[in-house]
Design an enzyme around this catalytic site. Structure first.
Site, PDB file in Angstrom:
ATOM      1  N   CYS A  10       0.860  -1.190   0.000  1.00  0.00           N
ATOM      2  CA  CYS A  10       0.000   0.000   0.000  1.00  0.00           C
ATOM      3  C   CYS A  10       0.893   1.236   0.000  1.00  0.00           C
ATOM      4  O   CYS A  10       2.106   1.121  -0.140  1.00  0.00           O
ATOM      5  CB  CYS A  10      -0.970  -0.014   1.174  1.00  0.00           C
ATOM      6  SG  CYS A  10      -0.205   0.177   2.775  1.00  0.00           S
ATOM      7  N   SER A  11       0.300   2.397   0.159  1.00  0.00           N
ATOM      8  CA  SER A  11       1.074   3.639   0.088  1.00  0.00           C
ATOM      9  C   SER A  11       2.175   3.687   1.137  1.00  0.00           C
ATOM     10  O   SER A  11       3.328   3.879   0.817  1.00  0.00           O
ATOM     11  CB  SER A  11       0.182   4.859   0.290  1.00  0.00           C
ATOM     12  OG  SER A  11      -0.873   4.841  -0.608  1.00  0.00           O
TER      13      SER A  11
END
Length: 106
Positions: A10-11
């Site tokens: 994810c980010s």
């Protein structure tokens, strides 16, 4: 059955930590031997080099990186998919685990 290594990207690696916990609980309930972990997109390459990853799941917020990851994973034969947005939003660990296992061919 051999241990399954499932990597979530994810980010920042933070939002997915709760999902990892829920996926691990679902895996334990099914009696599966798994190593499920989340990393930020910037850390993904080092983990791909150091671990024997069976499947990589992208968080919906980094779906735009799918093409880039496909190019990097193709030589390694690692399946890749974006986590279903509804399952991610609901933190449905069992469904995301099932998605990963389907990609592995379990």
């Amino acid at each position: 059955m051999a241990k399954k290594t499932i990597m979530l990207v994810c980010s920042a690696g933070m939002s997915t930590s709760l999902l990892v916990t829920k996926m691990q609980k679902a895996a334990d309930a099914k009696g599966l031997d798994t190593d499920i972990f989340a990393v930020s997109a910037s850390e993904a390459d080092q983990h791909l080099e150091s671990k024997d990853v069976n499947v990589l799941l992208l968080g919906p917020q980094v779906r735009f990186m799918k093409g880039d990851f496909e190019k990097r994973l193709a030589p390694k034969g690692i399946p890749l998919e974006v986590i279903n947005m509804a399952d991610y939003g609901m933190m449905n660990g069992e469904k995301v685990l099932d998605q990963a296992l389907t990609l592995i061919g379990e």
